[in-house]
Write a protein that holds these residues in place. Structure first.
Motif, mmCIF file in Angstrom:
data_model
loop_
_atom_site.group_PDB
_atom_site.id
_atom_site.type_symbol
_atom_site.label_atom_id
_atom_site.label_comp_id
_atom_site.label_asym_id
_atom_site.label_seq_id
_atom_site.Cartn_x
_atom_site.Cartn_y
_atom_site.Cartn_z
ATOM 1 N N ALA A 115 8.760 -4.668 -4.625
ATOM 2 C CA ALA A 115 9.063 -5.364 -3.368
ATOM 3 C C ALA A 115 8.245 -4.779 -2.215
ATOM 4 O O ALA A 115 7.735 -5.504 -1.365
ATOM 5 N N ASP A 116 8.107 -3.443 -2.211
ATOM 6 C CA ASP A 116 7.319 -2.798 -1.166
ATOM 7 C C ASP A 116 5.845 -3.214 -1.274
ATOM 8 O O ASP A 116 5.185 -3.458 -0.267
ATOM 9 N N VAL A 169 1.138 -8.850 1.126
ATOM 10 C CA VAL A 169 1.226 -9.996 2.050
ATOM 11 C C VAL A 169 0.508 -9.660 3.366
ATOM 12 O O VAL A 169 -0.328 -10.433 3.847
ATOM 13 N N THR A 185 11.787 -1.881 -9.047
ATOM 14 C CA THR A 185 11.883 -3.151 -8.323
ATOM 15 C C THR A 185 11.681 -2.943 -6.820
ATOM 16 O O THR A 185 11.195 -3.835 -6.133
ATOM 17 N N VAL A 186 12.042 -1.751 -6.334
ATOM 18 C CA VAL A 186 11.788 -1.438 -4.921
ATOM 19 C C VAL A 186 10.284 -1.241 -4.723
ATOM 20 O O VAL A 186 9.705 -1.717 -3.739
ATOM 21 N N ALA A 239 13.120 -8.344 1.654
ATOM 22 C CA ALA A 239 14.184 -7.525 1.067
ATOM 23 C C ALA A 239 13.511 -6.509 0.144
ATOM 24 O O ALA A 239 13.017 -6.867 -0.909
ATOM 25 N N VAL A 240 13.486 -5.240 0.568
ATOM 26 C CA VAL A 240 12.753 -4.234 -0.205
ATOM 27 C C VAL A 240 13.699 -3.276 -0.939
ATOM 28 O O VAL A 240 13.598 -3.094 -2.149
ATOM 29 N N GLY A 241 14.617 -2.664 -0.220
ATOM 30 C CA GLY A 241 15.496 -1.660 -0.818
ATOM 31 C C GLY A 241 16.512 -2.260 -1.790
ATOM 32 O O GLY A 241 16.765 -3.467 -1.773
ATOM 33 N N VAL A 242 17.079 -1.401 -2.645
ATOM 34 C CA VAL A 242 18.062 -1.842 -3.644
ATOM 35 C C VAL A 242 19.250 -2.525 -2.965
ATOM 36 O O VAL A 242 19.687 -3.597 -3.359
ATOM 37 N N ASN A 285 4.874 -6.009 -2.471
ATOM 38 C CA ASN A 285 4.830 -7.397 -1.996
ATOM 39 C C ASN A 285 4.567 -7.415 -0.501
ATOM 40 O O ASN A 285 3.736 -8.173 -0.008
ATOM 41 N N LYS A 286 5.268 -6.548 0.218
ATOM 42 C CA LYS A 286 5.068 -6.454 1.667
ATOM 43 C C LYS A 286 3.641 -6.013 1.963
ATOM 44 O O LYS A 286 2.943 -6.618 2.787
ATOM 45 N N GLN A 287 3.185 -4.970 1.261
ATOM 46 C CA GLN A 287 1.823 -4.457 1.502
ATOM 47 C C GLN A 287 0.756 -5.519 1.219
ATOM 48 O O GLN A 287 -0.202 -5.661 1.989
ATOM 49 N N ILE A 342 12.107 -11.276 -1.727
ATOM 50 C CA ILE A 342 11.474 -10.118 -2.361
ATOM 51 C C ILE A 342 9.965 -10.324 -2.443
ATOM 52 O O ILE A 342 9.185 -9.425 -2.133
ATOM 53 N N ASN A 343 9.557 -11.534 -2.819
ATOM 54 C CA ASN A 343 8.132 -11.795 -3.003
ATOM 55 C C ASN A 343 7.333 -11.714 -1.709
ATOM 56 O O ASN A 343 6.108 -11.579 -1.750
ATOM 57 N N TRP A 344 8.018 -11.812 -0.579
ATOM 58 C CA TRP A 344 7.324 -11.671 0.696
ATOM 59 C C TRP A 344 7.601 -10.311 1.321
ATOM 60 O O TRP A 344 7.290 -10.084 2.498
ATOM 61 N N GLY A 345 8.226 -9.438 0.553
ATOM 62 C CA GLY A 345 8.449 -8.078 1.031
ATOM 63 C C GLY A 345 9.444 -7.985 2.172
ATOM 64 O O GLY A 345 9.375 -7.067 2.982
ATOM 65 N N ASN A 392 10.898 -10.956 -10.966
ATOM 66 C CA ASN A 392 12.161 -10.370 -10.492
ATOM 67 C C ASN A 392 13.314 -10.453 -11.489
ATOM 68 O O ASN A 392 14.459 -10.604 -11.094
ATOM 69 N N GLN A 417 18.392 -5.898 -1.364
ATOM 70 C CA GLN A 417 18.260 -6.935 -2.395
ATOM 71 C C GLN A 417 19.634 -7.389 -2.871
ATOM 72 O O GLN A 417 19.851 -8.570 -3.138
ATOM 73 N N TRP A 467 16.312 -16.005 -2.819
ATOM 74 C CA TRP A 467 16.442 -14.565 -3.053
ATOM 75 C C TRP A 467 15.096 -13.984 -3.522
ATOM 76 O O TRP A 467 14.625 -12.966 -3.006
ATOM 77 N N ALA A 468 14.470 -14.671 -4.479
ATOM 78 C CA ALA A 468 13.168 -14.207 -4.983
ATOM 79 C C ALA A 468 12.112 -14.272 -3.885
ATOM 80 O O ALA A 468 11.257 -13.397 -3.784
#
Lengths: 206, 250
Positions: free
Chosen positions: B233-234, B240, B229-230, A173-176, B236-238, A168-171, B214, A179, A164-165
């Motif tokens: 996460a966003d 990566v 947290t969003v 799962a972004v939205g609430v 994180n995408k940027q 998120i850590n790789w972007g 997290n 997730q 799960w983490a």
């Protein structure tokens, strides 16, 4: 800047990646192979023999299992150390998962080291064979069996929650909502893997 | 809850280096008070619960409408603003007031929030518009982006997210959710976007985005309900994608 600081991002991402690939994949393979114990000693022994007969098996063990585990484990201990847990003050589900991720990290590491010693390293050193019978004997001690149950649940939780983490850590799962949905999916993975592992454990002592 | 007295237990500290101590107060109840107005009553009549004269309790406040972040403190263990903490909505007695624990205490409930502004400088949380000639009008904010960006812009640097984050502590160099959220905000800004990679560089070292574990307390603690947290996460995408690009274009 030290080499460590300069490559900070890469090292952290590698730690996250290794948890899923290859360590997580190996856990899935391992639990699946163990589940053949449900079909009896012959079936299990055949699978063990097959794995032992893989070409380059030693290299696979060293480069795809042992080294990633050492890296993930050592860097992970630092990650465990750096947190100042506050679950009693902030009594939220996600905060508990964060705390349990660190608890299970340590439990899993201890368990894996013991498990590796008992069923892999000692067999390599003393030439004892790993078979259904030898595993059953190993698990016949109730203390060791209980430790295996704890170790199994710790590793499946650490993997599922870590997955799960990872998302998120790789972007990914972004939205609430995303997730949350992945939270349910990984929760389901934890249950499935735990049941699968427990069934195999009990098959050895039945 | 109506009561005769408002019973307060306050963690006090005389100066940045002295040891903290507890002092209790009993302030006559009036309806519709908030924690700030109760502290004002103590300032008017600085006598503690034992009837002894004492120094007035020091705290900081400014806007009195939960938009400045200055009066953040722990009220019954929860980091929040004293101005929006209404006495009639607090059932517990005594009401325990403590300074935020992750910032240096100046005196009593007053803390030094400077480090958060240093983090904002570190991540370049601004838009570069200065030039030696007229740059002309900038591109417009797309309405769809503006809607969520506005939500992020409501951050008042109050420190509640840092206070509740288990990875924000003296052992770690983590800059915390508030500064990261600003990176997402300014990276979405049509002009701010032009310096996107500089901001990403700033959060990819030690203490940056990777320090997030997290636990997600930040989003729960945020009084402005910013989806921190969003934002993380966003980012994180940027990071990566940018990290890959940074490496492959080397």
């Amino acid at each position: 800047m030290s080499l460590f600081e300069k490559n900070h991002f890469f090292i952290r991402k590698l730690h996250s990646l290794f948890g899923v690939i290859p360590i997580g994949l190996f856990l899935l393979e391992h639990l699946y192979t163990n589940s053949f114990a449900n079909q009896g000693p012959e079936s299990y022994n055949a699978k063990v023999e097959f794995l032992q007969s893989l070409s380059y098996v030693l290299y696979i063990e060293i480069f795809l299992i042992i080294l990633p585990i050492i890296f993930h484990g050592l860097y992970g201990l630092y990650v465990v150390y750096i947190a100042k847990n506050n679950v009693l003050q902030y009594n939220y589900y996600r905060n508990w998962a964060f705390y349990l991720q660190r608890v299970t990290a340590v439990v899993t590491l201890v368990f894996v080291l013991y498990h590796l010693w008992a069923l892999r390293i000692s067999s390599a050193l003393y030439g004892t064979e790993v078979t259904f019978a030898s595993v059953a004997e190993h698990l016949s001690n109730p203390w060791i069996f209980a430790f295996y149950v704890i170790g199994l649940l710790a590793s499946t939780f650490h993997f599922a929650n870590g997955l799960w983490a990872f998302l998120i850590n790789w972007g990914i799962a972004v939205g609430v909502k995303a997730q949350q949905v992945f939270g349910w999916i990984t929760g389901f993975i934890f249950v499935i893997l735990s049941v699968m592992g427990l069934q195999a454990l009990f098959a050895f002592v039945a | 809850m109506t009561r005769e007295y408002i019973h307060l237990k306050i963690k006090r500290q005389d100066n940045p280096d002295s040891a903290p101590y507890w002092e209790e107060f009993k302030v006559p109840y009036k309806p519709n008070m908030n924690v700030v107005s109760v502290l004002m009553e103590i300032r008017k009549n600085p006598v503690n619960a034992n009837g002894q004269k004492t120094t007035p309790v020091v705290w900081e406040c400014n806007c009195l409408e939960e938009v400045c972040g200055a009066c953040s403190m722990r009220i019954n263990g929860v980091p929040r603003q004293a101005c929006s903490a209404l006495i009639d909505k607090i059932d517990k007695s005594p009401i325990i007031l403590e300074p935020l624990s992750k910032f240096p205490v100046i005196r009593d409930l007053q803390i030094d929030r400077q480090i958060m502004f240093d983090y904002l400088k570190k991540v370049k949380a601004w838009v570069n518009v200065d030039g030696s000639w007229d740059l002309g009008p900038g591109p417009l904010f797309p309405e769809k982006t503006r809607q969520w960006a506005y939500q992020l812009s409501r951050c008042m640097t109050c420190g509640c997210c840092l206070e509740s984050c288990p990875n924000y502590n003296e052992k770690s160099a983590f800059i915390g959710p508030q500064a990261l959220n600003q990176v997402r905000l300014f990276n979405a800004h049509p002009i701010g976007k032009m310096d996107k990679e500089k901001r990403l560089d700033a959060i990819m070292g030690p203490g940056g985005i990777t320090e997030c574990g997290n636990a997600q307390n930040c989003a729960k603690a945020c009084p402005k309900e910013i989806p921190l947290t969003v934002s993380i996460a966003d980012l994180n995408k940027q990071t990566v994608l940018y990290g890959l690009k940074r490496w492959l274009y080397k």
